[in-house]
Design an enzyme around this catalytic site. Structure first.
Site, PDB file in Angstrom:
ATOM      1  N   LYS A 141     -12.177  -2.306   6.349  1.00 38.85           N
ATOM      2  CA  LYS A 141     -11.420  -3.236   7.183  1.00 38.85           C
ATOM      3  C   LYS A 141     -11.955  -3.234   8.614  1.00 38.85           C
ATOM      4  CE  LYS A 141      -8.606  -3.216   3.542  1.00 38.85           C
ATOM      5  NZ  LYS A 141      -7.595  -2.335   2.978  1.00 38.85           N
ATOM      6  N   TRP A 190       0.820  -1.217   0.000  1.00 40.32           N
ATOM      7  CA  TRP A 190       0.000   0.000   0.000  1.00 40.32           C
ATOM      8  C   TRP A 190       0.843   1.250   0.000  1.00 40.32           C
ATOM      9  CZ3 TRP A 190      -4.270  -0.515  -2.201  1.00 40.32           C
ATOM     10  CH2 TRP A 190      -5.018  -1.691  -2.056  1.00 40.32           C
ATOM     11  N   ASP A 248      -1.756   6.352   6.768  1.00 36.88           N
ATOM     12  CA  ASP A 248      -2.792   5.462   6.222  1.00 36.88           C
ATOM     13  C   ASP A 248      -3.012   4.353   7.251  1.00 36.88           C
ATOM     14  OD1 ASP A 248      -4.334   3.599   4.917  1.00 36.88           O
ATOM     15  OD2 ASP A 248      -2.990   3.355   3.193  1.00 36.88           O
TER      16      ASP A 248
HETATM   17  C1  LIG Z   1      -7.130  -1.726   1.810  1.00 41.04           C
HETATM   18  C2  LIG Z   1      -6.094  -0.693   1.946  1.00 41.04           C
HETATM   19  C3  LIG Z   1      -6.002   0.380   1.049  1.00 41.04           C
HETATM   20  C4  LIG Z   1      -6.904   0.518  -0.159  1.00 41.04           C
HETATM   21  O1  LIG Z   1      -8.134   0.950   0.230  1.00 41.04           O
HETATM   22  P1  LIG Z   1      -9.266   1.322  -0.852  1.00 41.04           P
HETATM   23  O2  LIG Z   1     -10.350   1.821   0.036  1.00 41.04           O
HETATM   24  O3  LIG Z   1      -9.595   0.080  -1.594  1.00 41.04           O
HETATM   25  O4  LIG Z   1      -8.719   2.377  -1.741  1.00 41.04           O
HETATM   26  C5  LIG Z   1      -5.024   1.335   1.265  1.00 41.04           C
HETATM   27  N1  LIG Z   1      -4.184   1.244   2.300  1.00 41.04           N
HETATM   28  C6  LIG Z   1      -4.234   0.218   3.176  1.00 41.04           C
HETATM   29  C7  LIG Z   1      -3.268   0.171   4.321  1.00 41.04           C
HETATM   30  C8  LIG Z   1      -5.200  -0.773   3.022  1.00 41.04           C
HETATM   31  O5  LIG Z   1      -5.256  -1.785   3.899  1.00 41.04           O
END
Ligand SMILES: *Cc1c(COP(=O)(O)O)cnc(C)c1O
Length: 369
Positions: free
Chosen positions: A206, A113, A182
Protein backbone atom coordinates in the site's frame (compact mmCIF):
# COMPACT_ATOMS: atom_id res chain seq x y z
CA UNK A 1 11.02 24.44 -20.51
CA UNK A 2 12.11 21.24 -22.28
CA UNK A 3 12.49 19.51 -18.91
CA UNK A 4 8.92 20.34 -17.99
CA UNK A 5 7.65 19.14 -21.39
CA UNK A 6 9.49 15.86 -20.93
CA UNK A 7 8.06 15.68 -17.44
CA UNK A 8 4.52 16.28 -18.67
CA UNK A 9 4.93 13.65 -21.38
CA UNK A 10 6.14 11.07 -18.89
CA UNK A 11 3.28 11.84 -16.55
CA UNK A 12 0.77 11.71 -19.38
CA UNK A 13 1.60 8.05 -19.99
CA UNK A 14 0.93 7.26 -16.37
CA UNK A 15 -2.62 6.63 -15.22
CA UNK A 16 -4.07 8.37 -12.21
CA UNK A 17 -3.99 5.20 -10.12
CA UNK A 18 -6.33 4.94 -7.12
CA UNK A 19 -5.64 1.24 -6.48
CA UNK A 20 -6.10 0.03 -2.89
CA UNK A 21 -3.14 -2.30 -3.27
CA UNK A 22 -0.80 -3.20 -4.78
CA UNK A 23 -0.89 0.55 -5.15
CA UNK A 24 0.76 3.45 -6.94
CA UNK A 25 4.51 3.95 -6.47
CA UNK A 26 6.30 7.29 -6.90
CA UNK A 27 7.37 7.79 -10.53
CA UNK A 28 10.80 9.04 -9.39
CA UNK A 29 11.34 5.75 -7.56
CA UNK A 30 10.33 3.65 -10.59
CA UNK A 31 12.67 5.64 -12.81
CA UNK A 32 15.63 5.23 -10.45
CA UNK A 33 14.95 1.54 -10.21
CA UNK A 34 14.77 1.32 -14.01
CA UNK A 35 18.09 3.16 -14.36
CA UNK A 36 19.75 0.61 -12.07
CA UNK A 37 17.77 -2.42 -13.24
CA UNK A 38 20.23 -4.32 -15.44
CA UNK A 39 23.43 -2.93 -13.94
CA UNK A 40 23.19 -1.89 -10.31
CA UNK A 41 25.69 0.92 -9.81
CA UNK A 42 28.34 -0.56 -12.09
CA UNK A 43 28.30 -4.05 -10.52
CA UNK A 44 27.22 -5.59 -13.85
CA UNK A 45 24.17 -7.29 -12.40
CA UNK A 46 20.74 -6.39 -11.05
CA UNK A 47 19.67 -6.36 -7.41
CA UNK A 48 17.46 -9.37 -8.22
CA UNK A 49 20.54 -11.38 -9.20
CA UNK A 50 22.69 -10.74 -6.10
CA UNK A 51 23.19 -12.90 -3.05
CA UNK A 52 21.32 -11.55 -0.06
CA UNK A 53 24.57 -12.14 1.84
CA UNK A 54 26.65 -10.02 -0.56
CA UNK A 55 28.23 -6.79 0.67
CA UNK A 56 26.15 -4.89 -1.93
CA UNK A 57 22.83 -6.24 -0.72
CA UNK A 58 23.73 -5.95 2.98
CA UNK A 59 24.43 -2.26 2.35
CA UNK A 60 21.05 -1.85 0.58
CA UNK A 61 19.25 -3.63 3.44
CA UNK A 62 20.98 -1.64 6.17
CA UNK A 63 20.36 1.68 4.43
CA UNK A 64 16.65 0.86 4.07
CA UNK A 65 16.38 0.09 7.78
CA UNK A 66 18.34 3.22 8.74
CA UNK A 67 16.11 5.43 6.57
CA UNK A 68 12.93 3.88 7.98
CA UNK A 69 14.29 4.47 11.50
CA UNK A 70 14.93 8.12 10.61
CA UNK A 71 11.48 8.60 9.04
CA UNK A 72 9.62 7.21 12.06
CA UNK A 73 12.18 8.12 14.77
CA UNK A 74 12.12 4.45 15.80
CA UNK A 75 13.59 4.04 19.32
CA UNK A 76 16.59 1.69 19.75
CA UNK A 77 14.61 -0.78 21.84
CA UNK A 78 12.54 -1.63 18.74
CA UNK A 79 13.63 -4.12 16.09
CA UNK A 80 12.71 -3.64 12.43
CA UNK A 81 11.93 -6.83 10.51
CA UNK A 82 11.57 -7.34 6.74
CA UNK A 83 9.52 -10.52 6.33
CA UNK A 84 7.23 -12.35 3.90
CA UNK A 85 3.72 -13.79 4.12
CA UNK A 86 1.88 -10.46 4.08
CA UNK A 87 0.02 -8.79 6.90
CA UNK A 88 -2.22 -11.88 6.80
CA UNK A 89 0.49 -14.24 8.10
CA UNK A 90 0.92 -11.87 11.04
CA UNK A 91 -2.72 -12.48 11.97
CA UNK A 92 -1.47 -15.94 13.11
CA UNK A 93 2.17 -15.25 13.95
CA UNK A 94 1.43 -12.45 16.40
CA UNK A 95 -0.81 -14.55 18.68
CA UNK A 96 1.75 -17.39 18.53
CA UNK A 97 4.66 -15.17 19.46
CA UNK A 98 3.15 -12.67 21.89
CA UNK A 99 0.92 -14.86 24.05
CA UNK A 100 0.74 -18.24 25.75
CA UNK A 101 -2.11 -20.70 25.13
CA UNK A 102 -3.61 -19.73 28.51
CA UNK A 103 -3.78 -16.02 27.73
CA UNK A 104 -6.68 -14.23 26.08
CA UNK A 105 -6.32 -11.47 23.48
CA UNK A 106 -8.22 -8.20 23.06
CA UNK A 107 -9.19 -7.10 19.53
CA UNK A 108 -11.09 -4.14 18.11
CA UNK A 109 -13.28 -5.37 15.24
CA UNK A 110 -13.84 -2.36 12.99
CA UNK A 111 -13.79 -3.66 9.41
CA UNK A 112 -12.87 -6.37 6.91
CA UNK A 113 -9.21 -6.67 7.95
CA UNK A 114 -9.87 -6.81 11.67
CA UNK A 115 -12.50 -9.49 10.97
CA UNK A 116 -9.73 -11.52 9.32
CA UNK A 117 -7.32 -10.81 12.20
CA UNK A 118 -9.96 -11.88 14.76
CA UNK A 119 -10.75 -15.07 12.80
CA UNK A 120 -7.13 -16.17 12.74
CA UNK A 121 -6.42 -15.21 16.37
CA UNK A 122 -9.60 -17.09 17.33
CA UNK A 123 -8.16 -20.36 15.99
CA UNK A 124 -5.38 -20.11 18.57
CA UNK A 125 -6.63 -18.15 21.58
CA UNK A 126 -9.71 -16.77 23.31
CA UNK A 127 -10.45 -13.41 21.73
CA UNK A 128 -12.28 -10.64 23.56
CA UNK A 129 -13.77 -7.92 21.33
CA UNK A 130 -13.44 -4.40 22.75
CA UNK A 131 -15.43 -3.08 19.78
CA UNK A 132 -17.62 -4.73 17.15
CA UNK A 133 -19.16 -2.49 14.49
CA UNK A 134 -20.59 -5.20 12.23
CA UNK A 135 -24.15 -4.00 12.94
CA UNK A 136 -23.13 -0.59 11.55
CA UNK A 137 -21.64 -2.30 8.46
CA UNK A 138 -18.23 -0.93 9.48
CA UNK A 139 -19.34 2.61 8.59
CA UNK A 140 -19.55 3.86 12.18
CA UNK A 141 -18.10 2.84 15.54
CA UNK A 142 -17.97 3.79 19.22
CA UNK A 143 -15.33 6.21 20.43
CA UNK A 144 -12.12 4.30 21.35
CA UNK A 145 -11.99 6.31 24.59
CA UNK A 146 -15.03 4.30 25.73
CA UNK A 147 -13.72 0.82 24.85
CA UNK A 148 -13.20 -1.39 27.89
CA UNK A 149 -9.95 -3.28 27.55
CA UNK A 150 -9.50 -6.29 29.87
CA UNK A 151 -6.31 -5.91 31.89
CA UNK A 152 -5.36 -9.60 31.74
CA UNK A 153 -5.14 -10.00 27.96
CA UNK A 154 -1.70 -10.43 26.38
CA UNK A 155 -2.17 -7.45 24.06
CA UNK A 156 -4.72 -5.19 22.37
CA UNK A 157 -4.91 -5.46 18.57
CA UNK A 158 -6.08 -2.48 16.51
CA UNK A 159 -6.61 -1.84 12.80
CA UNK A 160 -6.56 1.98 12.90
CA UNK A 161 -7.30 2.35 9.19
CA UNK A 162 -9.70 -0.12 7.61
CA UNK A 163 -8.65 -0.13 3.98
CA UNK A 164 -11.92 -1.50 2.60
CA UNK A 165 -14.66 0.32 4.54
CA UNK A 166 -12.56 3.49 4.84
CA UNK A 167 -13.05 3.88 8.59
CA UNK A 168 -10.14 5.23 10.65
CA UNK A 169 -9.36 6.49 14.14
CA UNK A 170 -6.44 8.25 15.80
CA UNK A 171 -7.42 7.85 19.48
CA UNK A 172 -6.22 4.88 21.49
CA UNK A 173 -8.22 3.41 24.38
CA UNK A 174 -6.76 3.64 27.87
CA UNK A 175 -4.82 0.45 28.51
CA UNK A 176 -1.52 -0.72 29.96
CA UNK A 177 -1.43 -3.64 27.49
CA UNK A 178 0.99 -3.53 24.57
CA UNK A 179 -0.84 -2.27 21.49
CA UNK A 180 -0.38 -4.30 18.32
CA UNK A 181 -1.42 -2.32 15.24
CA UNK A 182 -2.02 -3.36 11.65
CA UNK A 183 -0.98 -0.15 9.89
CA UNK A 184 -0.81 -1.70 6.40
CA UNK A 185 -2.61 1.17 4.69
CA UNK A 186 -1.48 4.17 6.78
CA UNK A 187 2.12 3.57 7.81
CA UNK A 188 4.30 6.47 6.60
CA UNK A 189 1.27 8.64 5.77
CA UNK A 190 1.96 11.01 8.68
CA UNK A 191 4.23 11.20 11.75
CA UNK A 192 3.71 8.39 14.25
CA UNK A 193 4.79 7.94 17.86
CA UNK A 194 6.22 4.40 17.70
CA UNK A 195 6.68 4.26 21.48
CA UNK A 196 2.88 4.03 21.91
CA UNK A 197 2.94 0.57 20.32
CA UNK A 198 4.28 -2.88 21.15
CA UNK A 199 4.15 -4.00 17.51
CA UNK A 200 3.43 -2.17 14.27
CA UNK A 201 3.09 -4.23 11.11
CA UNK A 202 2.26 -3.51 7.49
CA UNK A 203 2.07 -5.31 4.19
CA UNK A 204 4.31 -3.27 1.89
CA UNK A 205 2.02 -3.04 -1.12
CA UNK A 206 0.00 0.00 0.00
CA UNK A 207 2.37 2.68 1.19
CA UNK A 208 5.85 1.11 1.29
CA UNK A 209 6.73 -0.68 -1.95
CA UNK A 210 5.85 -3.70 -4.08
CA UNK A 211 4.00 -6.76 -2.75
CA UNK A 212 5.94 -9.60 -1.18
CA UNK A 213 7.34 -7.77 1.82
CA UNK A 214 5.91 -7.25 5.31
CA UNK A 215 7.53 -4.67 7.58
CA UNK A 216 7.37 -5.08 11.36
CA UNK A 217 8.48 -2.72 14.10
CA UNK A 218 8.61 -4.71 17.34
CA UNK A 219 9.56 -3.74 20.89
CA UNK A 220 12.42 -6.13 21.53
CA UNK A 221 11.31 -7.28 25.00
CA UNK A 222 8.06 -8.66 23.51
CA UNK A 223 9.91 -11.19 21.35
CA UNK A 224 10.68 -14.42 23.14
CA UNK A 225 11.60 -17.98 22.25
CA UNK A 226 8.38 -20.01 22.16
CA UNK A 227 8.57 -23.75 22.85
CA UNK A 228 7.58 -25.88 19.89
CA UNK A 229 7.18 -22.99 17.46
CA UNK A 230 8.57 -23.71 13.98
CA UNK A 231 11.56 -21.44 13.39
CA UNK A 232 10.05 -19.74 10.34
CA UNK A 233 7.09 -18.66 12.49
CA UNK A 234 9.26 -17.26 15.29
CA UNK A 235 9.65 -13.49 15.38
CA UNK A 236 12.66 -13.86 17.65
CA UNK A 237 14.37 -16.24 15.20
CA UNK A 238 13.77 -13.75 12.37
CA UNK A 239 15.04 -10.85 14.50
CA UNK A 240 18.13 -12.78 15.65
CA UNK A 241 18.93 -13.53 11.99
CA UNK A 242 18.50 -9.91 10.89
CA UNK A 243 15.49 -10.91 8.74
CA UNK A 244 17.78 -13.30 6.82
CA UNK A 245 16.75 -16.59 8.38
CA UNK A 246 16.18 -17.65 4.78
CA UNK A 247 16.27 -15.70 1.51
CA UNK A 248 14.38 -12.46 2.08
CA UNK A 249 12.38 -10.73 -0.71
CA UNK A 250 15.48 -8.83 -1.81
CA UNK A 251 14.02 -6.79 -4.65
CA UNK A 252 10.98 -5.66 -2.63
CA UNK A 253 13.31 -4.75 0.27
CA UNK A 254 15.49 -2.69 -2.11
CA UNK A 255 12.46 -0.92 -3.58
CA UNK A 256 11.09 -0.18 -0.11
CA UNK A 257 14.46 1.43 0.61
CA UNK A 258 14.09 3.57 -2.52
CA UNK A 259 10.64 4.68 -1.30
CA UNK A 260 12.06 5.54 2.16
CA UNK A 261 14.76 7.65 0.51
CA UNK A 262 12.15 9.40 -1.64
CA UNK A 263 10.05 10.17 1.47
CA UNK A 264 13.08 11.72 3.18
CA UNK A 265 13.74 13.84 0.07
CA UNK A 266 10.10 14.98 0.03
CA UNK A 267 10.47 16.37 3.56
CA UNK A 268 9.59 13.32 5.66
CA UNK A 269 6.33 12.33 7.28
CA UNK A 270 5.25 15.78 8.48
CA UNK A 271 5.21 16.88 4.85
CA UNK A 272 3.41 13.69 3.74
CA UNK A 273 0.85 14.31 6.50
CA UNK A 274 0.22 17.83 5.17
CA UNK A 275 -0.19 16.58 1.60
CA UNK A 276 -2.42 13.67 2.59
CA UNK A 277 -4.65 15.91 4.71
CA UNK A 278 -5.05 18.34 1.81
CA UNK A 279 -5.83 15.58 -0.70
CA UNK A 280 -8.48 13.98 1.52
CA UNK A 281 -10.04 17.33 2.46
CA UNK A 282 -10.43 18.28 -1.22
CA UNK A 283 -11.99 14.94 -2.16
CA UNK A 284 -14.44 14.79 0.76
CA UNK A 285 -15.41 18.43 0.15
CA UNK A 286 -16.26 17.56 -3.46
CA UNK A 287 -18.31 14.55 -2.35
CA UNK A 288 -20.16 16.53 0.34
CA UNK A 289 -20.96 19.39 -2.06
CA UNK A 290 -22.51 17.05 -4.59
CA UNK A 291 -25.99 15.56 -4.78
CA UNK A 292 -24.82 12.58 -6.85
CA UNK A 293 -22.01 11.32 -4.58
CA UNK A 294 -22.04 10.49 -0.90
CA UNK A 295 -19.54 9.11 1.59
CA UNK A 296 -20.99 6.28 3.70
CA UNK A 297 -18.62 6.50 6.69
CA UNK A 298 -19.61 8.62 9.72
CA UNK A 299 -17.83 11.96 9.28
CA UNK A 300 -15.61 11.74 12.36
CA UNK A 301 -14.19 8.35 11.37
CA UNK A 302 -13.47 9.07 7.72
CA UNK A 303 -10.18 7.64 6.47
CA UNK A 304 -7.80 10.13 4.88
CA UNK A 305 -6.27 7.29 2.90
CA UNK A 306 -9.10 5.18 1.50
CA UNK A 307 -12.10 7.22 0.45
CA UNK A 308 -15.22 5.17 -0.36
CA UNK A 309 -18.15 6.90 -2.03
CA UNK A 310 -21.38 5.83 -3.65
CA UNK A 311 -23.48 7.22 -6.47
CA UNK A 312 -27.11 8.13 -5.73
CA UNK A 313 -28.12 5.75 -8.53
CA UNK A 314 -26.01 2.56 -8.46
CA UNK A 315 -27.14 1.90 -12.04
CA UNK A 316 -24.63 4.64 -12.99
CA UNK A 317 -21.65 2.83 -11.36
CA UNK A 318 -20.57 1.00 -14.48
CA UNK A 319 -20.75 4.10 -16.65
CA UNK A 320 -18.83 6.09 -14.03
CA UNK A 321 -16.02 3.52 -13.99
CA UNK A 322 -15.89 3.20 -17.78
CA UNK A 323 -15.77 6.95 -18.38
CA UNK A 324 -13.27 7.44 -15.55
CA UNK A 325 -11.06 4.77 -17.12
CA UNK A 326 -11.26 6.49 -20.49
CA UNK A 327 -10.13 9.69 -18.75
CA UNK A 328 -7.08 7.90 -17.31
CA UNK A 329 -8.51 7.46 -13.80
CA UNK A 330 -8.15 3.79 -12.89
CA UNK A 331 -8.87 1.35 -10.06
CA UNK A 332 -11.82 3.27 -8.62
CA UNK A 333 -14.22 0.34 -8.11
CA UNK A 334 -15.07 -0.27 -4.47
CA UNK A 335 -14.15 -3.58 -2.88
CA UNK A 336 -16.43 -6.39 -4.03
CA UNK A 337 -17.83 -6.66 -0.48
CA UNK A 338 -18.88 -2.98 -0.37
CA UNK A 339 -19.63 -1.88 -3.94
CA UNK A 340 -19.67 1.75 -5.06
CA UNK A 341 -16.35 3.53 -5.53
CA UNK A 342 -13.19 3.82 -3.52
CA UNK A 343 -10.29 6.18 -4.16
CA UNK A 344 -7.12 5.15 -2.33
CA UNK A 345 -4.89 8.19 -2.09
CA UNK A 346 -1.61 6.89 -0.69
CA UNK A 347 1.64 8.88 -0.56
CA UNK A 348 2.45 8.24 -4.22
CA UNK A 349 -0.90 9.59 -5.43
CA UNK A 350 -0.29 13.26 -6.11
CA UNK A 351 -2.63 16.18 -5.49
CA UNK A 352 -2.82 16.50 -9.30
CA UNK A 353 -4.42 13.04 -9.51
CA UNK A 354 -6.95 13.92 -6.82
CA UNK A 355 -7.70 17.18 -8.67
CA UNK A 356 -8.19 15.23 -11.92
CA UNK A 357 -10.62 12.90 -10.12
CA UNK A 358 -12.58 15.82 -8.68
CA UNK A 359 -12.83 17.50 -12.10
CA UNK A 360 -14.02 14.25 -13.63
CA UNK A 361 -16.62 13.78 -10.88
CA UNK A 362 -17.97 17.31 -11.46
CA UNK A 363 -18.17 16.79 -15.22
CA UNK A 364 -19.80 13.37 -14.84
CA UNK A 365 -22.40 14.76 -12.44
CA UNK A 366 -23.17 17.58 -14.88
CA UNK A 367 -23.57 15.07 -17.77
CA UNK A 368 -25.94 12.92 -15.69
CA UNK A 369 -28.09 15.78 -14.40
C1 LIG B 1 -4.15 -5.07 2.57
C2 LIG B 1 -4.32 -5.24 4.02
C3 LIG B 1 -4.08 -6.47 4.65
C4 LIG B 1 -3.70 -7.72 3.89
O1 LIG B 1 -2.40 -7.65 3.51
P1 LIG B 1 -1.67 -8.91 2.81
O2 LIG B 1 -0.28 -8.39 2.69
O3 LIG B 1 -2.36 -9.14 1.51
O4 LIG B 1 -1.78 -10.07 3.72
C5 LIG B 1 -4.22 -6.54 6.02
N1 LIG B 1 -4.58 -5.47 6.74
C6 LIG B 1 -4.84 -4.27 6.16
C7 LIG B 1 -5.23 -3.11 7.02
C8 LIG B 1 -4.70 -4.13 4.78
O5 LIG B 1 -4.95 -2.94 4.22
Amino acid sequence: VSASIADARRHSQRAHNFSAGPAALPLEVLERVRADLTDYQGRGLSVMEMSHRSAEFIAIAEQAEADLRTLLSIPDDYAVLFLQGGASLMFSMLPMNLSTAEQSLAYALTGHWSVKAVEEAGRLRDVHLVEDNRAAKHADMRDPAGWEVPSDAAYLHLTPNETIAGIAYEDRPATALPIVADLSSVILSQPLDVSRYGVIYAGAQKNIGPAGLTVLIVRRDLMRAVDGLPKQLSLKAHADAGSMLNTPPTFAWYMAGQVFRWLLEQGGLAEMGRRNTAKAAALYAAIDASSLYSAPVAARWRSRTNVPFTLADPALDERFLAEAGAAGLVNLAGHRSVGGMRASIYNAVEQASVDALISFMHAFEARCA
